[in-house]
Scaffold this motif. Structure first.
Motif, mmCIF file in Angstrom:
data_model
loop_
_atom_site.group_PDB
_atom_site.id
_atom_site.type_symbol
_atom_site.label_atom_id
_atom_site.label_comp_id
_atom_site.label_asym_id
_atom_site.label_seq_id
_atom_site.Cartn_x
_atom_site.Cartn_y
_atom_site.Cartn_z
ATOM 1 N N TRP A 82 0.822 -1.220 0.000
ATOM 2 C CA TRP A 82 0.000 0.000 0.000
ATOM 3 C C TRP A 82 0.861 1.277 0.000
ATOM 4 C CZ3 TRP A 82 -5.117 1.453 -0.342
ATOM 5 C CH2 TRP A 82 -5.416 2.759 0.054
ATOM 6 N N PRO A 83 1.861 1.405 0.868
ATOM 7 C CA PRO A 83 2.638 2.657 0.868
ATOM 8 C C PRO A 83 3.340 2.940 -0.450
ATOM 9 C CG PRO A 83 3.052 1.394 2.875
ATOM 10 C CD PRO A 83 2.308 0.490 1.938
ATOM 11 N N HIS A 84 3.662 1.896 -1.220
ATOM 12 C CA HIS A 84 4.449 2.081 -2.442
ATOM 13 C C HIS A 84 3.608 2.493 -3.645
ATOM 14 C CE1 HIS A 84 6.808 -0.750 0.134
ATOM 15 N NE2 HIS A 84 7.653 0.252 -0.034
ATOM 16 N N ALA A 93 -12.761 8.070 -5.110
ATOM 17 C CA ALA A 93 -12.202 7.892 -3.768
ATOM 18 C C ALA A 93 -11.260 6.696 -3.704
ATOM 19 C CB ALA A 93 -13.331 7.734 -2.749
ATOM 20 N N LEU A 94 -11.575 5.637 -4.488
ATOM 21 C CA LEU A 94 -10.695 4.479 -4.576
ATOM 22 C C LEU A 94 -9.347 4.873 -5.169
ATOM 23 C CD1 LEU A 94 -10.675 1.217 -4.408
ATOM 24 C CD2 LEU A 94 -11.069 1.332 -6.859
ATOM 25 N N MET A 95 -9.367 5.636 -6.239
ATOM 26 C CA MET A 95 -8.122 6.063 -6.874
ATOM 27 C C MET A 95 -7.314 6.979 -5.960
ATOM 28 S SD MET A 95 -9.393 6.745 -10.780
ATOM 29 C CE MET A 95 -9.589 5.403 -11.932
ATOM 30 N N TYR A 96 -8.005 7.824 -5.215
ATOM 31 C CA TYR A 96 -7.326 8.740 -4.300
ATOM 32 C C TYR A 96 -6.734 8.025 -3.084
ATOM 33 C CZ TYR A 96 -9.630 12.679 -6.713
ATOM 34 O OH TYR A 96 -10.070 13.597 -7.635
ATOM 35 N N VAL A 100 -10.657 5.357 -0.097
ATOM 36 C CA VAL A 100 -11.508 4.169 -0.070
ATOM 37 C C VAL A 100 -10.719 2.997 -0.613
ATOM 38 C CG1 VAL A 100 -13.462 3.131 -1.306
ATOM 39 C CG2 VAL A 100 -13.763 5.296 -0.111
ATOM 40 N N VAL A 101 -11.016 1.798 -0.119
ATOM 41 C CA VAL A 101 -10.339 0.578 -0.539
ATOM 42 C C VAL A 101 -11.376 -0.445 -0.970
ATOM 43 C CG1 VAL A 101 -8.805 -1.303 0.192
ATOM 44 C CG2 VAL A 101 -8.489 0.982 1.123
ATOM 45 N N ASP A 160 -14.684 0.053 1.374
ATOM 46 C CA ASP A 160 -14.660 0.499 2.760
ATOM 47 C C ASP A 160 -13.653 1.637 2.868
ATOM 48 O OD1 ASP A 160 -15.344 0.662 5.397
ATOM 49 O OD2 ASP A 160 -14.408 -1.230 5.997
ATOM 50 N N LEU A 161 -13.705 2.345 3.958
ATOM 51 C CA LEU A 161 -12.756 3.431 4.176
ATOM 52 C C LEU A 161 -11.363 2.862 4.424
ATOM 53 C CD1 LEU A 161 -14.804 5.787 6.517
ATOM 54 C CD2 LEU A 161 -14.574 5.895 4.022
ATOM 55 N N ALA A 162 -10.361 3.481 3.819
ATOM 56 C CA ALA A 162 -8.989 3.022 4.003
ATOM 57 C C ALA A 162 -8.591 3.068 5.473
ATOM 58 C CB ALA A 162 -8.042 3.883 3.163
ATOM 59 N N GLU A 163 -9.111 4.031 6.207
ATOM 60 C CA GLU A 163 -8.745 4.159 7.622
ATOM 61 C C GLU A 163 -9.194 2.952 8.434
ATOM 62 O OE1 GLU A 163 -12.356 6.929 9.313
ATOM 63 O OE2 GLU A 163 -11.016 7.792 7.809
#
Length: 390
Positions: free
Chosen positions: A99-101, A164-167, A170-171, A183-186
């Motif tokens: 995810w971070p990459h 929101a998925l691209m940003y 959202v995941v 769902d929310l990434a958080e």
């Protein structure tokens, strides 16, 4: 970019075997790590809507592990936040630790000036609010995926949640009946991974290194294609990626290899299996032709009258070679080989074995061979297939 001097020269056969091992097709499969191990090993598994024998993301671990349970495949991907879906080579399942990459790509989407769909006022905030209170949800549950039956006529909520998925706010946490579940990434991404702190250079260095290790050996274009990077992005980081320059007989272009792949020659049993056209071993046509001397084109989107090998022709891997292709279908519990291409009589046992194993995996008890490009091989193939299915 100045190409550095190769540290090693590989024959075409050596390169092919390195590629096969890197992609998990030589040696005993690591059944302890299972589907999750395959995902981490490959770094990306492409998703696609087409389902003939099974969907492509099921076929990829099957090709390496054999008859792993199809429910187990889905659970391995989605349970315990092990993976996420995002744009890599295409829409792909990715290990959650990466995810971070993908921060560089999320930033690029946030800065994107033009989109295919207009975002209605208030729709984005409404989707986030609804997911926060009710999620995880599909687009249908968020208010409907489409305004009409046209494929790209998305509803406002669908446009918003895909944006929101691209940003990265959202995941996609699973596929349910082939629908994305958002769902929310958080909530979905572990706290230690939920950040965009890595700069573009660090992200790209990681993805180029991962691509090189997953490929074993590849050209600049091969490495760029794996996660759909630009050539200049590869150029900027490849010297620090951990990959080493090599030359490969007959390739005609500079190449880079995983140094660990050069340390020991690939040994072990070769898999015999049907391959999804979206399998990372063969998903890039030019590379497939260069490594295997095998020209393959997905014809699902070609008008029926212009197809040469069939709707979803699947190459057959055996002995480290591509020895034919099969366009399969299912009729009840019968696997149908609608059209088969064979690389000569020696390919008959391997293609029959690949078909028999696939039939068993998808709970077919019988098989039928319809057309074979070499008609005189149809009966031998059908007889060998019948023998294997008992």
């Amino acid at each position: 970019m100045t190409t550095p001097r190769p540290i090693a020269g590989l024959s075409a056969d050596e390169a092919r075997r390195i590629v096969l091992r890197a992609q998990g097709f030589i040696g005993a499969p690591d059944r302890r790590s299972g589907v999750r191990g395959i995902l981490r090993h490959l770094g990306a598994i492409q998703l696609d809507t087409i389902s003939v024998l099974a969907r492509s993301h099921e076929l990829v671990p099957y090709a390496r592990l054999g008859a792993v349970g199809r429910r187990a495949v889905e659970d391995a991907y989605w349970q315990d936040t092990h993976s996420f879906e995002y744009w890599s080579h295409a829409a792909c399942i990715l290990p959650i630790e990466e995810w971070p990459h993908f921060a560089f790509r999320r930033r690029a989407y946030r800065n994107r000036p033009h989109w295919n769909h207009d975002l209605p006022d208030g729709a984005y905030d409404q989707v986030i609010k609804q997911l926060r209170s009710e999620g995880p949800l599909t687009a249908t549950e968020l208010g409907g995926a489409k305004k009409t039956n046209d494929w790209w006529d998305w509803s406002g909520s669908k446009v918003a949640v895909e944006r929101a998925l691209m940003y990265g706010e959202v995941v996609c946490v699973e596929r349910r009946g082939w629908k994305r579940v958002y769902d929310l990434a958080e909530r979905a991404v572990p706290d230690d991974l939920l950040h965009d702190e890595l700069d573009d250079t660090e992200c790209l260095r990681r993805l180029v290194g991962l691509a090189g290790r997953s490929l074993g050996v590849g050209t600049r274009a091969d490495i760029a294609d794996y996660h759909r990077l630009k050539g200049e992005q590869v150029d900027a980081v490849i010297a620090e990626s951990g990959l080493v320059p090599v030359s490969v007989e007959g390739w005609g272009k500079p190449a880079w290899a995983d140094p660990a792949a050069l340390e020991t020659p690939p040994r072990g049993r070769h898999r015999t299996t049907l391959l999804s056209p979206f399998d990372s071993l063969i998903w890039e046509r030019a590379r497939t032709e260069r490594i295997f001397g095998f020209t393959h084109r997905l014809e699902a989107y070609v008008p029926k009258q212009k197809r040469v090998h069939g709707y979803f022709a699947m190459p057959v891997l055996a002995g480290g070679r591509l020895v034919g292709r099969v366009d399969p279908a299912r009729e009840g519990r019968t696997l149908v080989a609608k059209q088969v291409t064979l690389d000569g009589p020696k390919a008959v046992p391997a293609v029959a074995q690949a078909l028999a194993e696939a039939a068993t995996w998808v709970d077919c008890t019988d098989a039928r061979v319809e057309r074979v490009d070499t008609p005189e091989l149809r009966d031998p193939l059908a007889q060998e297939l019948a023998r294997l299915l008992g």
